[in-house]
Design an enzyme around this catalytic site. Structure first.
Site, PDB file in Angstrom:
ATOM      1  N   HIS A  60       3.611  -2.036   3.188  1.00  0.00           N
ATOM      2  CA  HIS A  60       3.600  -0.695   2.592  1.00  0.00           C
ATOM      3  C   HIS A  60       4.898  -0.429   1.828  1.00  0.00           C
ATOM      4  O   HIS A  60       5.978  -0.828   2.278  1.00  0.00           O
ATOM      5  CB  HIS A  60       3.434   0.385   3.673  1.00  0.00           C
ATOM      6  CG  HIS A  60       2.112   0.345   4.367  1.00  0.00           C
ATOM      7  ND1 HIS A  60       1.824  -0.557   5.365  1.00  0.00           N
ATOM      8  CD2 HIS A  60       0.986   1.099   4.199  1.00  0.00           C
ATOM      9  CE1 HIS A  60       0.584  -0.369   5.797  1.00  0.00           C
ATOM     10  NE2 HIS A  60       0.052   0.626   5.101  1.00  0.00           N
ATOM     11  N   ASP A  74       0.796  -1.234   0.000  1.00  0.00           N
ATOM     12  CA  ASP A  74       0.000   0.000   0.000  1.00  0.00           C
ATOM     13  C   ASP A  74       0.830   1.288   0.000  1.00  0.00           C
ATOM     14  O   ASP A  74       1.981   1.316   0.441  1.00  0.00           O
ATOM     15  CB  ASP A  74      -0.893   0.040   1.248  1.00  0.00           C
ATOM     16  CG  ASP A  74      -2.096  -0.873   1.132  1.00  0.00           C
ATOM     17  OD1 ASP A  74      -2.076  -1.788   0.298  1.00  0.00           O
ATOM     18  OD2 ASP A  74      -3.061  -0.677   1.902  1.00  0.00           O
TER      19      ASP A  74
END
Length: 269
Positions: free
Chosen positions: A234, A87
């Site tokens: 992430h 992400d």
């Protein structure tokens, strides 16, 4: 009118009253079904595979094939397969490093991108696609409170980001939508589904964005994998050095555990 006529009229009136009562009951039951569907549709982030129990609002668009509105967690391959999701990128420093690790271990992932970041770094988006990964819409502003905002705001956040990511990708389609912080709503899921994107949750939040240390990130995956197959990492939002190092350990460990890699489901179970 004779006795027989009075009796016949009485029966007709009674039948009419029953028909009206049944129609009213049916309308109430339908309203209750819609309310139940909305009340049960707010699964956020991790959790069991959600199934939409009824219609939400408005007819499906005629020109588009609608995706299921339930939040996906399961793996397409089923069994012991896991899904790697990344992400908040793309990021010019960390996305290439994450891609290098994934390529080294022959692992495909879903990259949930923030629209303006994709627009700023189109070459990275194209590399993600060229390496065989899938794209996911992570809105334009990464607003974790968007579930408290208007439907118009949610629609703009979702559809503007989708357009930016697909433009940057050179035509590749965005296949999933992930609400920032899991801030899904029935409306945001509907908007995403009508645009051809499956709402995507997660089961294991590595908390790597907090930079707890490589060991802690790896430990979270090992301890929480029993929650389900979709793991959240992430590549944007700050220094992701710990994430890169954690992936170098997690990916071979998952293979050792007999856990193949997959993509999240897009169709209904």
């Amino acid at each position: 009118m004779g006795l027989k006529g009075n009796y016949t009229a009485h029966i007709a009136v009674a039948a009419s009253a029953v028909a009206i009562s049944l129609a009213a009951w049916g309308a109430t039951a339908l309203t209750g079904t819609e309310a139940a569907a909305r009340a049960g549709a707010g699964s956020q982030g991790a959790g069991p595979e959600e199934r939409t129990k009824g219609p939400e609002s408005g007819p499906p668009p005629v020109s588009k094939v609608r995706m299921p509105q339930g939040i996906a967690h399961a793996a397409e391959a089923g069994g012991k397969a896991v899904n790697i999701t990344i992400d908040d990128g793309p990021d010019p420093q960390w996305t290439p490093k994450v891609l290098d690790v994934l390529k080294q271990h022959n692992v495909k992932a879903v990259f949930c991108m923030v629209g303006p970041r994709a627009k700023e770094f189109p070459d990275l988006v194209k590399r993600v696609v060229a390496d065989g990964h899938r794209l996911c819409d992570h809105t334009t502003s990464h607003d974790t409170a968007m579930d408290k905002k208007s439907v118009a705001y949610q629609k703009q956040q979702i559809l503007d980001a989708k357009r930016m990511i697909e433009d940057a990708a050179g035509g590749a389609k965005v296949e999933y939508y992930r609400a920032p912080g899991g801030a899904f709503t029935p409306d945001s899921r509907r908007i995403a589904a009508e645009a051809g994107m499956r709402p995507l949750g997660w089961n294991v939040d590595t908390k790597d964005f907090e930079k707890p240390g490589t060991g802690a990130i790896v430990g979270t995956v090992k301890h929480e994998l029993s929650n389900g197959p979709t793991i959240l990492f992430h590549d944007g939002g700050g220094d992701r050095g710990q994430t890169v190092e954690a992936l170098k350990q997690v990916l071979p460990w998952l293979k050792e555990q007999g856990r193949p890699f997959s993509f999240p489901v897009r169709t209904a179970p």
